[in-house]
Design an enzyme around this catalytic site. Structure first.
Site, PDB file in Angstrom:
ATOM      1  N   LEU A 124     165.963 -22.491  27.545  1.00 44.89           N
ATOM      2  CA  LEU A 124     165.453 -23.547  26.683  1.00 44.89           C
ATOM      3  C   LEU A 124     166.090 -23.494  25.295  1.00 44.89           C
ATOM      4  O   LEU A 124     166.591 -24.492  24.787  1.00 44.89           O
ATOM      5  CB  LEU A 124     163.929 -23.435  26.566  1.00 44.89           C
ATOM      6  CG  LEU A 124     163.227 -24.406  25.612  1.00 44.89           C
ATOM      7  CD1 LEU A 124     163.450 -25.859  26.050  1.00 44.89           C
ATOM      8  CD2 LEU A 124     161.726 -24.099  25.535  1.00 44.89           C
ATOM      9  N   ILE A 333     153.396   8.508  11.253  1.00 48.01           N
ATOM     10  CA  ILE A 333     152.741   9.751  11.666  1.00 48.01           C
ATOM     11  C   ILE A 333     153.763  10.779  12.146  1.00 48.01           C
ATOM     12  O   ILE A 333     153.642  11.975  11.875  1.00 48.01           O
ATOM     13  CB  ILE A 333     151.696   9.463  12.759  1.00 48.01           C
ATOM     14  CG1 ILE A 333     150.475   8.770  12.137  1.00 48.01           C
ATOM     15  CG2 ILE A 333     151.271  10.742  13.475  1.00 48.01           C
ATOM     16  CD1 ILE A 333     149.452   8.275  13.146  1.00 48.01           C
ATOM     17  N   GLU A 359     158.483 -16.197  22.380  1.00 50.00           N
ATOM     18  CA  GLU A 359     157.372 -17.004  22.894  1.00 50.00           C
ATOM     19  C   GLU A 359     156.525 -17.606  21.764  1.00 50.00           C
ATOM     20  O   GLU A 359     155.321 -17.779  21.894  1.00 50.00           O
ATOM     21  CB  GLU A 359     156.477 -16.182  23.834  1.00 50.00           C
ATOM     22  CG  GLU A 359     157.195 -15.367  24.889  1.00 50.00           C
ATOM     23  CD  GLU A 359     158.103 -16.206  25.785  1.00 50.00           C
ATOM     24  OE1 GLU A 359     158.009 -17.444  25.753  1.00 50.00           O
ATOM     25  OE2 GLU A 359     158.916 -15.620  26.511  1.00 50.00           O
TER      26      GLU A 359
END
Length: 379
Positions: A124, A333, A359
């Site tokens: 697309l 972390i 998306e």
């Protein structure tokens, strides 16, 4: 944390997790480094019925419910986002053919996708067209019993591997979908490498230069390409991305929980430091909350609620932003270890950012949900 699932769904989830831990987790770093997914993994996914899992049994699928499918994509996303993306792309194309195709389309195309012999790509996006899909410039012109396609598609997941493309073009001024075989004269694919994340997604740029296909390979009818074919497929893609984002956040949580119990600073395990505990608190709370949001979106789909699409938008919006936050916390972390190649958290960080873009970007989701909120309040 599984109290919202049925016993059958817990079994599904355990099966999905076992596969992900055994096959994908040990190899995800290699897929990322190689920027490709091996054929044997595609065959393994197909053998377990994970390609086209949403299709009914009579179509060769597993007939999974939407929540069941969400559990699958969460576990795939926890292990490897490129694999999750591959499965999503196959589902988007397979679903389009099943829903909008003719009996001949289904009989000819679906078996290849479901068995992994004919990987598919959803074409697309164009070089100058992203979120505004209505602005596509690729054209299709009738020529006797053929249709001639001209244009360019870019950022197409698995274009380098696909044997079948679902291509969207303007046909007689209307958005229309077409099925195009890879070896059609006039179709060429240029690899796109060096991506930030989802590096195993084998992206490519597709050129269509007087690409002639049979007129019978028009899917769904003229003018149905964007409003019907693309919109329903993209809804599946957003749903997969939402659950996959939860999977990535869960992977960050698991990596951190293990690390803080082993790592010591100032003669104390870092899990005892309050600022680390704060990061862990947000990790587990946000991951749990977004999982429930995705579950709610899945139930809305299964019940065919009028606002099911909006609930999927909410799930994708919040889960993808949580994935970015979780990955950033995981790198923090882990400290210096978090930016090195030995541990997966740096890959999680790169992949997470992509989830906010594919998306439908975060900003597009915010715009759509803002409008939805305004309509809802007005009632």
């Amino acid at each position: 944390m599984l109290s919202h699932l049925s016993q059958e769904q817990i079994k599904y989830r355990n099966d999905f997790r076992e596969f992900a831990d055994r096959v994908l987790v040990p190899n995800a770093a290699r897929y990322d480094a190689d920027q490709a997914i091996p054929d044997d993994v595609i065959a393994d996914l197909a053998g377990r019925g994970y390609l086209g899992a949403l299709l009914p049994a009579e179509a060769g699928g597993l007939g999974l419910g939407m929540v069941d499918y969400g559990l699958l994509t969460e576990e795939l996303g926890r292990a490897c986002q490129s694999i999750r993306n591959f499965v999503a792309c196959q589902d988007m194309v397979a679903h389009s053919i099943w829903k909008w195709g003719t009996p001949e389309h289904r009989e000819r195309r679906l078996p290849g996708i479901l068995t992994g012999r004919t990987p598919a790509a959803f074409a697309l996006t164009e070089p100058e067209v992203g979120s505004d899909a209505a602005a596509i410039e690729t054209t299709a012109v009738a020529d006797g019993a053929s249709i001639v396609l001209r244009g360019t598609k870019k950022w197409i997941s698995f274009a380098r591997r696909a044997e079948l493309f679902l291509v969207f073009a303007l046909f007689e001024g209307r958005h229309t979908a077409f099925l195009v075989d890879r070896h059609t004269p006039g179709l060429s694919v240029e690899p796109i490498e060096g991506l930030l994340g989802l590096r195993g997604s084998m992206l490519g740029r597709i050129s269509l230069e007087d690409c002639r296909i049979p007129a019978t390979d028009l899917l769904g009818g003229p003018g149905l390409g964007l409003t019907f074919v693309a919109s329903s497929a993209l809804d599946i893609g957003r749903y997969s991305t939402a659950w996959g984002s939860v999977g990535l956040a869960q992977a960050c949580l698991e990596a951190c929980a293990d690390y803080v119990g082993r790592r010591s600073q100032y003669d104390v395990r870092i899990k005892e430091h309050q600022l680390v505990q704060r990061l862990l608190a947000d990790l587990i709370t946000d991951t749990t909350a977004t999982r429930l949001l995705c579950h709610h979106a899945g139930r809305a789909k299964e019940l065919a609620e009028p606002t099911a699409v909006e609930h999927t938008l909410m799930a994708k919006y919040r889960a993808s932003t949580v994935a970015v936050q979780a990955a950033a916390a995981a790198v923090q972390i882990h400290g210096a270890q978090g930016i090195g190649p030995e541990l997966p958290v740096q890959r999680y960080y790169r992949d997470a950012k992509v989830l906010e873009i594919i998306e439908g970007t975060t900003q597009i989701q915010q715009t759509l949900l803002g409008r939805f909120a305004a309509r809802t309040v007005q009632r």
